[in-house]
Design a protein around this motif. Structure first.
Motif, PDB file in Angstrom:
ATOM      1  N   ILE A 185      38.358  36.726  37.391  1.00 56.40           N
ATOM      2  CA  ILE A 185      37.400  37.698  37.927  1.00 56.40           C
ATOM      3  C   ILE A 185      37.633  39.098  37.362  1.00 56.40           C
ATOM      4  O   ILE A 185      36.685  39.790  37.001  1.00 56.40           O
ATOM      5  CB  ILE A 185      37.463  37.726  39.472  1.00 56.40           C
ATOM      6  N   LEU A 186      38.901  39.537  37.314  1.00 53.81           N
ATOM      7  CA  LEU A 186      39.174  40.892  36.811  1.00 53.81           C
ATOM      8  C   LEU A 186      38.610  41.106  35.411  1.00 53.81           C
ATOM      9  O   LEU A 186      37.920  42.095  35.172  1.00 53.81           O
ATOM     10  CB  LEU A 186      40.675  41.199  36.857  1.00 53.81           C
ATOM     11  N   PRO A 187      38.868  40.210  34.462  1.00 57.71           N
ATOM     12  CA  PRO A 187      38.283  40.419  33.135  1.00 57.71           C
ATOM     13  C   PRO A 187      36.751  40.356  33.140  1.00 57.71           C
ATOM     14  O   PRO A 187      36.093  41.125  32.442  1.00 57.71           O
ATOM     15  CB  PRO A 187      38.856  39.277  32.300  1.00 57.71           C
ATOM     16  N   ALA A 188      36.180  39.475  33.950  1.00 56.99           N
ATOM     17  CA  ALA A 188      34.724  39.303  33.956  1.00 56.99           C
ATOM     18  C   ALA A 188      34.006  40.469  34.627  1.00 56.99           C
ATOM     19  O   ALA A 188      32.998  40.954  34.114  1.00 56.99           O
ATOM     20  CB  ALA A 188      34.350  37.994  34.645  1.00 56.99           C
ATOM     21  N   VAL A 189      34.513  40.927  35.762  1.00 58.60           N
ATOM     22  CA  VAL A 189      33.817  41.949  36.540  1.00 58.60           C
ATOM     23  C   VAL A 189      34.200  43.356  36.090  1.00 58.60           C
ATOM     24  O   VAL A 189      33.342  44.210  35.887  1.00 58.60           O
ATOM     25  CB  VAL A 189      34.092  41.772  38.051  1.00 58.60           C
ATOM     26  N   LEU A 190      35.497  43.584  35.947  1.00 67.42           N
ATOM     27  CA  LEU A 190      35.964  44.930  35.622  1.00 67.42           C
ATOM     28  C   LEU A 190      36.136  45.167  34.126  1.00 67.42           C
ATOM     29  O   LEU A 190      36.505  46.246  33.705  1.00 67.42           O
ATOM     30  CB  LEU A 190      37.300  45.205  36.335  1.00 67.42           C
ATOM     31  N   ARG A 191      35.909  44.124  33.349  1.00 67.47           N
ATOM     32  CA  ARG A 191      36.079  44.188  31.897  1.00 67.47           C
ATOM     33  C   ARG A 191      37.497  44.635  31.528  1.00 67.47           C
ATOM     34  O   ARG A 191      37.703  45.438  30.629  1.00 67.47           O
ATOM     35  CB  ARG A 191      35.045  45.103  31.260  1.00 67.47           C
ATOM     36  N   LEU A 192      38.454  44.127  32.293  1.00 69.45           N
ATOM     37  CA  LEU A 192      39.865  44.396  32.041  1.00 69.45           C
ATOM     38  C   LEU A 192      40.513  43.100  31.581  1.00 69.45           C
ATOM     39  O   LEU A 192      40.511  42.111  32.311  1.00 69.45           O
ATOM     40  CB  LEU A 192      40.574  44.874  33.313  1.00 69.45           C
ATOM     41  N   GLU A 193      41.059  43.101  30.399  1.00 64.69           N
ATOM     42  CA  GLU A 193      41.734  41.908  29.921  1.00 64.69           C
ATOM     43  C   GLU A 193      43.080  41.786  30.626  1.00 64.69           C
ATOM     44  O   GLU A 193      43.849  42.739  30.687  1.00 64.69           O
ATOM     45  CB  GLU A 193      41.953  41.986  28.409  1.00 64.69           C
ATOM     46  N   VAL A 194      43.327  40.649  31.189  1.00 59.62           N
ATOM     47  CA  VAL A 194      44.588  40.387  31.883  1.00 59.62           C
ATOM     48  C   VAL A 194      45.185  39.121  31.295  1.00 59.62           C
ATOM     49  O   VAL A 194      44.566  38.063  31.358  1.00 59.62           O
ATOM     50  CB  VAL A 194      44.367  40.222  33.404  1.00 59.62           C
ATOM     51  N   ALA A 235      49.214  44.012  37.361  1.00 58.93           N
ATOM     52  CA  ALA A 235      49.249  45.274  36.612  1.00 58.93           C
ATOM     53  C   ALA A 235      50.128  45.139  35.371  1.00 58.93           C
ATOM     54  O   ALA A 235      49.773  45.624  34.292  1.00 58.93           O
ATOM     55  CB  ALA A 235      49.759  46.394  37.512  1.00 58.93           C
ATOM     56  N   ARG A 236      51.272  44.470  35.512  1.00 64.58           N
ATOM     57  CA  ARG A 236      52.171  44.278  34.366  1.00 64.58           C
ATOM     58  C   ARG A 236      51.507  43.474  33.258  1.00 64.58           C
ATOM     59  O   ARG A 236      51.571  43.827  32.084  1.00 64.58           O
ATOM     60  CB  ARG A 236      53.452  43.569  34.833  1.00 64.58           C
ATOM     61  N   THR A 237      50.829  42.404  33.638  1.00 57.50           N
ATOM     62  CA  THR A 237      50.154  41.603  32.609  1.00 57.50           C
ATOM     63  C   THR A 237      48.982  42.364  31.996  1.00 57.50           C
ATOM     64  O   THR A 237      48.677  42.202  30.828  1.00 57.50           O
ATOM     65  CB  THR A 237      49.685  40.242  33.174  1.00 57.50           C
ATOM     66  N   ARG A 238      48.332  43.214  32.779  1.00 57.41           N
ATOM     67  CA  ARG A 238      47.261  44.068  32.256  1.00 57.41           C
ATOM     68  C   ARG A 238      47.820  45.033  31.206  1.00 57.41           C
ATOM     69  O   ARG A 238      47.260  45.199  30.131  1.00 57.41           O
ATOM     70  CB  ARG A 238      46.586  44.839  33.399  1.00 57.41           C
ATOM     71  N   LEU A 239      48.953  45.656  31.510  1.00 57.32           N
ATOM     72  CA  LEU A 239      49.573  46.580  30.554  1.00 57.32           C
ATOM     73  C   LEU A 239      50.015  45.843  29.297  1.00 57.32           C
ATOM     74  O   LEU A 239      49.867  46.349  28.186  1.00 57.32           O
ATOM     75  CB  LEU A 239      50.752  47.303  31.198  1.00 57.32           C
ATOM     76  N   ARG A 240      50.547  44.656  29.481  1.00 56.96           N
ATOM     77  CA  ARG A 240      50.965  43.853  28.333  1.00 56.96           C
ATOM     78  C   ARG A 240      49.758  43.488  27.466  1.00 56.96           C
ATOM     79  O   ARG A 240      49.817  43.562  26.240  1.00 56.96           O
ATOM     80  CB  ARG A 240      51.678  42.582  28.815  1.00 56.96           C
ATOM     81  N   SER A 241      48.640  43.151  28.091  1.00 54.20           N
ATOM     82  CA  SER A 241      47.414  42.836  27.348  1.00 54.20           C
ATOM     83  C   SER A 241      46.933  44.061  26.582  1.00 54.20           C
ATOM     84  O   SER A 241      46.512  43.957  25.444  1.00 54.20           O
ATOM     85  CB  SER A 241      46.295  42.386  28.298  1.00 54.20           C
TER      86      SER A 241
END
Length: 192
Positions: A120-129, A180-186
Motif C-alpha cells: 500500500i505505501l508504494p502504491a498510495v504514497l508513491r514511496l518505495e519500500v 522507515a528503515r527499509t524506506r531509507l534503504r530503498s
C-alpha cells in the motif's frame, strides 16, 4: 482471492449479512446482537481462510510469504474475536470487553496493516519500500504479546496485562521503525 463461484459469493453475503443483522439486533437487544455479530465474525474469518490464496502463498518466500503469514494470523484473530464476542456478549466493561476489542483491533486489524503496508505505501504514497525479513520480528511480537494480553485479561492478572500492553505498543513502534528503515534503504539504493 481465488475466483469465486456463486456459492462462495452467497456464503460471503450471508456472513456479512449475519454481522450487519447482529449490529441491528444489538440496538434493541444488546447481548443477543453482540452474539450474532460474533457469529458473523467467525463466519467471515472461516470464509477468508477458505477462499484466500494465502493457504498457497504461505509456501512462497520473501514478501509474499510474510503477507500470507500476517493475513492468516489476522484471520485466526478474527475468528477468536468472534468466539469472544459470543462468550462475553453480556460484558459491557472490564477484562472480557478489553479482550474482545483488542483481539479484533490489534489481532485482526493490525495484522491486515502489517500485511498490506509493503504494498500500500508504494502504491498510495508513491514511496518505495524494500521489504526485509526483519518485518517478522514486530509481527511475531504483536501476536505473542496479544496472546499474553488476552490470557492476562481473562485470568485477571493486571501486572501481566500491563507488560503485554507495553509489548503491543513496542510491536507497532518496531513495525514503524522497520518500515522507515527499509524506506531509507530503498531511497539510498535509488540515489546511488
Amino acid at each position: 482471492m481465488r475466483n469465486l463461484d456463486p456459492r462462495a459469493r452467497a456464503a460471503f453475503l450471508a456472513s456479512a449479512g449475519l454481522l450487519v443483522a447482529g449490529l441491528l439486533v444489538s440496538l434493541g437487544a444488546f447481548t443477543a446482537g453482540v452474539r450474532v455479530v460474533g457469529l458473523g465474525l467467525v463466519a467471515i474469518a472461516l470464509w477468508l481462510g477458505r477462499g484466500d490464496v494465502v493457504r498457497r502463498t504461505v509456501r512462497a518466500s520473501g514478501l509474499t510469504r510474510f503477507m500470507a503469514f500476517a493475513l492468516l494470523a489476522g484471520y485466526a484473530w478474527l475468528a477468536t474475536a468472534g468466539v469472544l464476542w459470543i462468550l462475553e456478549a453480556s460484558v459491557v466493561a472490564g477484562p472480557g470487553r478489553d479482550a474482545m476489542l483488542h483481539v479484533l483491533f490489534l489481532g485482526f486489524v493490525m495484522s491486515m496493516i502489517f500485511a498490506h503496508a509493503p504494498v500500500i505505501l508504494p502504491a498510495v504514497l508513491r514511496l518505495e519500500v524494500a521489504w526485509a525479513p526483519t518485518a517478522y520480528a514486530p509481527l511475531a511480537l504483536l501476536h505473542a504479546s496479544l496472546l499474553a494480553r488476552v490470557v492476562a485479561d481473562l485470568a485477571g492478572v493486571p501486572e501481566a496485562l500491563r507488560w503485554a500492553g507495553l509489548a503491543n505498543v513496542a510491536a507497532i513502534v518496531l513495525f514503524l521503525l522497520d518500515t522507515a528503515r527499509t524506506r531509507l534503504r530503498s531511497r539510498r539504493r535509488t540515489h546511488v
